[in-house]
Scaffold this active site. Structure first.
Site, PDB file in Angstrom:
ATOM      1  N   ASP A 171      -7.732   9.540 -23.796  1.00  0.00           N
ATOM      2  CA  ASP A 171      -8.102   8.763 -22.610  1.00  0.00           C
ATOM      3  C   ASP A 171      -6.947   8.536 -21.649  1.00  0.00           C
ATOM      4  O   ASP A 171      -6.997   7.637 -20.820  1.00  0.00           O
ATOM      5  CB  ASP A 171      -8.661   7.406 -23.057  1.00  0.00           C
ATOM      6  CG  ASP A 171      -7.657   6.584 -23.864  1.00  0.00           C
ATOM      7  OD1 ASP A 171      -6.499   7.031 -24.013  1.00  0.00           O
ATOM      8  OD2 ASP A 171      -8.022   5.500 -24.340  1.00  0.00           O
TER       9      ASP A 171
ATOM     10  N   GLU B  21     -11.350  13.628 -29.517  1.00  0.00           N
ATOM     11  CA  GLU B  21     -11.539  12.168 -29.506  1.00  0.00           C
ATOM     12  C   GLU B  21     -12.480  11.760 -28.357  1.00  0.00           C
ATOM     13  O   GLU B  21     -12.221  10.852 -27.572  1.00  0.00           O
ATOM     14  CB  GLU B  21     -10.203  11.408 -29.425  1.00  0.00           C
ATOM     15  CG  GLU B  21     -10.270  10.007 -30.001  1.00  0.00           C
ATOM     16  CD  GLU B  21      -8.964   9.227 -29.851  1.00  0.00           C
ATOM     17  OE1 GLU B  21      -8.619   8.809 -28.734  1.00  0.00           O
ATOM     18  OE2 GLU B  21      -8.291   9.015 -30.884  1.00  0.00           O
TER      19      GLU B  21
ATOM     20  N   GLU C  21      -8.146   3.536 -19.105  1.00  0.00           N
ATOM     21  CA  GLU C  21      -8.501   4.514 -20.136  1.00  0.00           C
ATOM     22  C   GLU C  21     -10.011   4.690 -20.331  1.00  0.00           C
ATOM     23  O   GLU C  21     -10.476   5.798 -20.607  1.00  0.00           O
ATOM     24  CB  GLU C  21      -7.839   4.134 -21.470  1.00  0.00           C
ATOM     25  CG  GLU C  21      -6.330   4.344 -21.487  1.00  0.00           C
ATOM     26  CD  GLU C  21      -5.520   3.191 -20.899  1.00  0.00           C
ATOM     27  OE1 GLU C  21      -6.134   2.185 -20.455  1.00  0.00           O
ATOM     28  OE2 GLU C  21      -4.281   3.272 -20.873  1.00  0.00           O
TER      29      GLU C  21
ATOM     30  N   HIS D 262       1.394  -2.538 -25.300  1.00  0.00           N
ATOM     31  CA  HIS D 262       1.708  -1.840 -24.044  1.00  0.00           C
ATOM     32  C   HIS D 262       0.572  -1.799 -23.031  1.00  0.00           C
ATOM     33  O   HIS D 262       0.714  -1.200 -21.969  1.00  0.00           O
ATOM     34  CB  HIS D 262       2.119  -0.394 -24.333  1.00  0.00           C
ATOM     35  CG  HIS D 262       0.988   0.445 -24.858  1.00  0.00           C
ATOM     36  ND1 HIS D 262       0.093   1.076 -24.028  1.00  0.00           N
ATOM     37  CD2 HIS D 262       0.597   0.724 -26.110  1.00  0.00           C
ATOM     38  CE1 HIS D 262      -0.785   1.727 -24.761  1.00  0.00           C
ATOM     39  NE2 HIS D 262      -0.506   1.523 -26.023  1.00  0.00           N
TER      40      HIS D 262
ATOM     41  N   ARG E  11      -1.925  -1.940 -20.045  1.00  0.00           N
ATOM     42  CA  ARG E  11      -1.771  -2.348 -18.640  1.00  0.00           C
ATOM     43  C   ARG E  11      -2.524  -3.635 -18.323  1.00  0.00           C
ATOM     44  O   ARG E  11      -2.061  -4.464 -17.538  1.00  0.00           O
ATOM     45  CB  ARG E  11      -2.282  -1.230 -17.720  1.00  0.00           C
ATOM     46  CG  ARG E  11      -1.258  -0.161 -17.411  1.00  0.00           C
ATOM     47  CD  ARG E  11      -1.891   0.914 -16.513  1.00  0.00           C
ATOM     48  NE  ARG E  11      -0.898   1.679 -15.784  1.00  0.00           N
ATOM     49  CZ  ARG E  11      -0.107   2.615 -16.309  1.00  0.00           C
ATOM     50  NH1 ARG E  11      -0.170   2.880 -17.593  1.00  0.00           N
ATOM     51  NH2 ARG E  11       0.755   3.262 -15.555  1.00  0.00           N
TER      52      ARG E  11
ATOM     53  N   HIS F 210       7.896  -0.834 -26.344  1.00  0.00           N
ATOM     54  CA  HIS F 210       7.485   0.268 -25.463  1.00  0.00           C
ATOM     55  C   HIS F 210       8.427   0.321 -24.259  1.00  0.00           C
ATOM     56  O   HIS F 210       8.879  -0.719 -23.772  1.00  0.00           O
ATOM     57  CB  HIS F 210       6.041   0.018 -25.020  1.00  0.00           C
ATOM     58  CG  HIS F 210       5.378   1.189 -24.353  1.00  0.00           C
ATOM     59  ND1 HIS F 210       5.713   1.613 -23.098  1.00  0.00           N
ATOM     60  CD2 HIS F 210       4.397   2.012 -24.776  1.00  0.00           C
ATOM     61  CE1 HIS F 210       4.951   2.650 -22.764  1.00  0.00           C
ATOM     62  NE2 HIS F 210       4.136   2.918 -23.772  1.00  0.00           N
TER      63      HIS F 210
HETATM   64  C1  UD1 Z   1       0.256   5.567 -21.325  1.00  0.00           C
HETATM   65  C2  UD1 Z   1      -1.257   5.761 -21.213  1.00  0.00           C
HETATM   66  C3  UD1 Z   1      -1.972   4.903 -22.258  1.00  0.00           C
HETATM   67  C4  UD1 Z   1      -1.409   5.143 -23.646  1.00  0.00           C
HETATM   68  C5  UD1 Z   1       0.090   4.929 -23.626  1.00  0.00           C
HETATM   69  C6  UD1 Z   1       0.665   5.239 -24.969  1.00  0.00           C
HETATM   70  C7  UD1 Z   1      -2.254   6.183 -19.028  1.00  0.00           C
HETATM   71  C8  UD1 Z   1      -2.747   5.593 -17.777  1.00  0.00           C
HETATM   72  N1  UD1 Z   1      -1.720   5.321 -19.906  1.00  0.00           N
HETATM   73  O1  UD1 Z   1       0.535   4.242 -20.930  1.00  0.00           O
HETATM   74  O2  UD1 Z   1      -3.351   5.213 -22.247  1.00  0.00           O
HETATM   75  O3  UD1 Z   1      -2.027   4.257 -24.540  1.00  0.00           O
HETATM   76  O4  UD1 Z   1       0.682   5.811 -22.648  1.00  0.00           O
HETATM   77  O5  UD1 Z   1       1.946   4.721 -25.119  1.00  0.00           O
HETATM   78  O6  UD1 Z   1      -2.320   7.368 -19.218  1.00  0.00           O
HETATM   79  N2  UD1 Z   1       8.519   5.215 -20.142  1.00  0.00           N
HETATM   80  C9  UD1 Z   1       9.782   5.716 -20.369  1.00  0.00           C
HETATM   81  N3  UD1 Z   1       9.919   6.677 -21.336  1.00  0.00           N
HETATM   82  C10 UD1 Z   1       8.885   7.145 -22.073  1.00  0.00           C
HETATM   83  C11 UD1 Z   1       7.604   6.604 -21.825  1.00  0.00           C
HETATM   84  C12 UD1 Z   1       7.446   5.647 -20.857  1.00  0.00           C
HETATM   85  O7  UD1 Z   1      10.751   5.327 -19.765  1.00  0.00           O
HETATM   86  O8  UD1 Z   1       9.087   8.011 -22.923  1.00  0.00           O
HETATM   87  C13 UD1 Z   1       8.363   4.177 -19.077  1.00  0.00           C
HETATM   88  C14 UD1 Z   1       8.528   4.744 -17.681  1.00  0.00           C
HETATM   89  O9  UD1 Z   1       9.146   3.791 -16.884  1.00  0.00           O
HETATM   90  C15 UD1 Z   1       7.079   4.926 -17.235  1.00  0.00           C
HETATM   91  C16 UD1 Z   1       6.430   3.726 -17.886  1.00  0.00           C
HETATM   92  O10 UD1 Z   1       7.057   3.617 -19.164  1.00  0.00           O
HETATM   93  O11 UD1 Z   1       6.946   4.923 -15.827  1.00  0.00           O
HETATM   94  C17 UD1 Z   1       4.945   3.769 -18.036  1.00  0.00           C
HETATM   95  O12 UD1 Z   1       4.503   4.959 -18.652  1.00  0.00           O
HETATM   96  P1  UD1 Z   1       2.959   5.406 -18.421  1.00  0.00           P
HETATM   97  O13 UD1 Z   1       2.724   6.673 -19.132  1.00  0.00           O
HETATM   98  O14 UD1 Z   1       2.647   5.343 -16.959  1.00  0.00           O
HETATM   99  O15 UD1 Z   1       2.130   4.228 -19.056  1.00  0.00           O
HETATM  100  P2  UD1 Z   1       1.978   3.741 -20.541  1.00  0.00           P
HETATM  101  O16 UD1 Z   1       1.854   2.271 -20.494  1.00  0.00           O
HETATM  102  O17 UD1 Z   1       3.024   4.349 -21.376  1.00  0.00           O
HETATM  103  N1  UDP Z   2       3.939   4.710 -32.911  1.00  0.00           N
HETATM  104  C1  UDP Z   2       5.166   5.345 -33.116  1.00  0.00           C
HETATM  105  N2  UDP Z   2       6.309   4.650 -32.848  1.00  0.00           N
HETATM  106  C2  UDP Z   2       6.303   3.387 -32.368  1.00  0.00           C
HETATM  107  C3  UDP Z   2       5.051   2.754 -32.137  1.00  0.00           C
HETATM  108  C4  UDP Z   2       3.887   3.452 -32.412  1.00  0.00           C
HETATM  109  O1  UDP Z   2       5.212   6.499 -33.555  1.00  0.00           O
HETATM  110  O2  UDP Z   2       7.379   2.824 -32.150  1.00  0.00           O
HETATM  111  C5  UDP Z   2       2.701   5.482 -33.164  1.00  0.00           C
HETATM  112  C6  UDP Z   2       1.579   4.795 -33.897  1.00  0.00           C
HETATM  113  O3  UDP Z   2       1.680   4.980 -35.281  1.00  0.00           O
HETATM  114  C7  UDP Z   2       0.346   5.484 -33.322  1.00  0.00           C
HETATM  115  C8  UDP Z   2       0.765   5.826 -31.919  1.00  0.00           C
HETATM  116  O4  UDP Z   2       2.173   5.769 -31.884  1.00  0.00           O
HETATM  117  O5  UDP Z   2       0.057   6.713 -33.988  1.00  0.00           O
HETATM  118  C9  UDP Z   2       0.167   4.851 -30.954  1.00  0.00           C
HETATM  119  O6  UDP Z   2       0.739   5.025 -29.692  1.00  0.00           O
HETATM  120  P1  UDP Z   2       0.580   3.940 -28.546  1.00  0.00           P
HETATM  121  O7  UDP Z   2       0.400   2.591 -29.152  1.00  0.00           O
HETATM  122  O8  UDP Z   2       1.727   4.156 -27.632  1.00  0.00           O
HETATM  123  O9  UDP Z   2      -0.735   4.416 -27.792  1.00  0.00           O
HETATM  124  P2  UDP Z   2      -2.298   4.155 -28.043  1.00  0.00           P
HETATM  125  O10 UDP Z   2      -2.633   4.521 -29.444  1.00  0.00           O
HETATM  126  O11 UDP Z   2      -2.579   2.724 -27.744  1.00  0.00           O
HETATM  127  O12 UDP Z   2      -2.942   5.029 -27.024  1.00  0.00           O
END
Ligand code: UD1
Ligand code: UDP
Length: 395
Positions: free
Chosen positions: A107, A129, A143, A225, A227, A257
């Protein structure tokens, strides 16, 4: 955008997998491996790089090398940034590599934009999924909308459970190729648990890495994490954690996160608090190790709700709704909202009432048997090329 040598061979199904974030990488790692091992498939991997460090951690662990890297991540990226970057980049990859099928997961905005790029190019979409629903477009946001949009464009719908399949049928999607496969997260978890069990040296390293934890105290593992919880929700979550830490009989480990909207309140409210350990996001092996050591998990993660029942670890979900009702039905997962009073009450009950804890902390696995990836690849291979073009026309 990098490009590898095109090794396509005549007659092979050409499958382009697109992922962008940590959970997509974890859940698609078993599928990517199974596709690479399948002689009837020519498989290519494109990462959008919606995440960077958190994505690369998973790719390194599973020893997966992407063929295309769109490298779109920037700090504070908006949904428009991700959508336009992924849509443009994946469209170019499709044009260049000419896949028969584009496979996406879940998603995220990466998945939605990649499916849209395929749809615009008249390429068949496979959705791993598929069919999870809260029926509330605001939660999880964006999502719920992303997943619905992908399902609407996909011909192969890989539903993890019968419930997810029923959701697709209720939306008149029964004419598509729907299969119930189990969730690939169980495949990833089993592979990782096995690695941890057999690799004593790695376990020792992890024990040393977390030797700062007092083993006489119970471990609460936290992630968050979403939004829709930014602002007041995260303030409340942090206040609840501060309260729980002040009990004195728990250790809280929170891999924070990297989103700045999460980092700021967490570090401001919890930084330096006794018994609260704010650490960098962990690689998946380390996180599974921590889940195995945990007494209780507090999270808003989708994936963690699916993993914890297998590990018999009670989970309090800091959200008001979940698209994973199967987890709630096990009794081991409970919704408490991003609400400080409910989080503290839920955790306190599990910490103070041993009988309650014993009654819920029982292993259950409503999400699959660890063979979901095999089923997905078999379904992709078994359908003929004629099926593919029929599916494409039927859309
Ligand atoms: C995204 C997904 C969410 C998923 C989550 C898993 C969307 C809209 N959201 O949300 O569905 O559950 O990932 O974690 O697709 N950042 C870093 N390094 C990284 C990752 C993130 O610096 O490796 C920071 C950056 O500033 C980035 C911000 O996190 O701009 C947000 O990342 P983003 O992918 O937009 O949103 P998530 O909250 O991670
Ligand atoms: N996870 C990880 N390291 C972390 C936190 C979570 O590997 O520090 C794993 C967790 O076991 C799960 C996945 O990341 O498999 C979940 O990712 P996240 O919570 O970022 O996204 P969501 O599942 O909510 O989309």
């Amino acid at each position: 955008m990098s490009r590898v040598v095109d090794t396509a061979k005549e007659g092979k199904r050409r499958i382009l997998t697109v992922i962008g974030t940590r959970p997509e990488a974890i859940k698609m790692a078993p599928v990517i491996k199974a596709l690479k091992a399948c002689a009837e498939v020519e498989s290519t991997l494109c990462i959008t790089g919606q995440h960077r460090a958190m994505l690369d951690q998973v790719l390194d662990l599973f020893e997966i090398k992407p063929d295309f890297d769109l490298a779109i991540m920037k700090s504070g990226q908006t949904l428009v940034d991700i959508t336009t970057g992924a849509l443009t980049g994946v469209s170019r990859v499709i044009e260049q590599w000419q896949p028969d099928v584009v496979l996406v997961h879940g998603d995220t905005t990466t998945a939605m934009a990649a499916a849209m790029a395929a749809f615009y190019a008249h390429v068949v979409v496979g959705h791993v999924e598929a069919g999870l629903r809260t029926n509330d477009l605001e939660r999880p946001w964006p999502e719920e909308m992303n997943r619905r949009t992908i399902d609407g464009m996909a011909q192969y719908l890989f539903a993890p459970t019968e419930g997810a399949k029923a959701n697709l049928a209720a939306e008149n999607l029964s004419g598509r190729a729907i299969s119930v496969t189990g969730n690939t997260v169980v495949d990833a978890l089993k592979i990782t648990e096995a690695r941890l069990k057999t690799d004593a040296a790695r376990r020792d390293t992890l024990d040393r890495q977390f030797s700062f934890l007092d083993r006489s105290k119970r471990l609460i593992l936290v992630t968050g994490h979403r939004r829709e919880s930014f602002g007041a929700g995260f303030e409340a979550i942090c206040q609840a954690l501060a309260k729980l830490a002040s009990r004195g009989d728990v250790e809280i480990v929170y891999p924070v996160h990297l989103n700045p909207n999460v980092q700021e309140p967490v570090r401001r409210i919890l930084g330096g608090k006794a018994s609260v350990h704010l650490i960098e996001p962990c690689d998946y092996l380390t996180f599974v190790y921590l889940m195995m050591r945990a007494y209780l998990i507090l999270t808003d993660s989708g994936g963690v709700q699916e993993e914890a029942p297998s590990l018999a670890k009670p989970v309090l979900v800091m959200r008001d709704v979940t698209e994973r009702p199967e987890a709630l039905a096990t009794g081991i997962v409970r919704l408490v909202g991003a609400d400080d009073m409910r989080i503290v009450a839920g955790a306190t009950a599990l910490l103070d009432d041993a009988a309650l804890y014993a009654s819920v902390a029982r292993a259950a696995n409503p999400f699959g048997d660890g063979h979901a990836a095999e089923r997905i690849v078999a379904a992709l291979v078994q359908s003929s090329c004629a099926d593919i073009s029929r599916l494409s026309r039927a859309r």
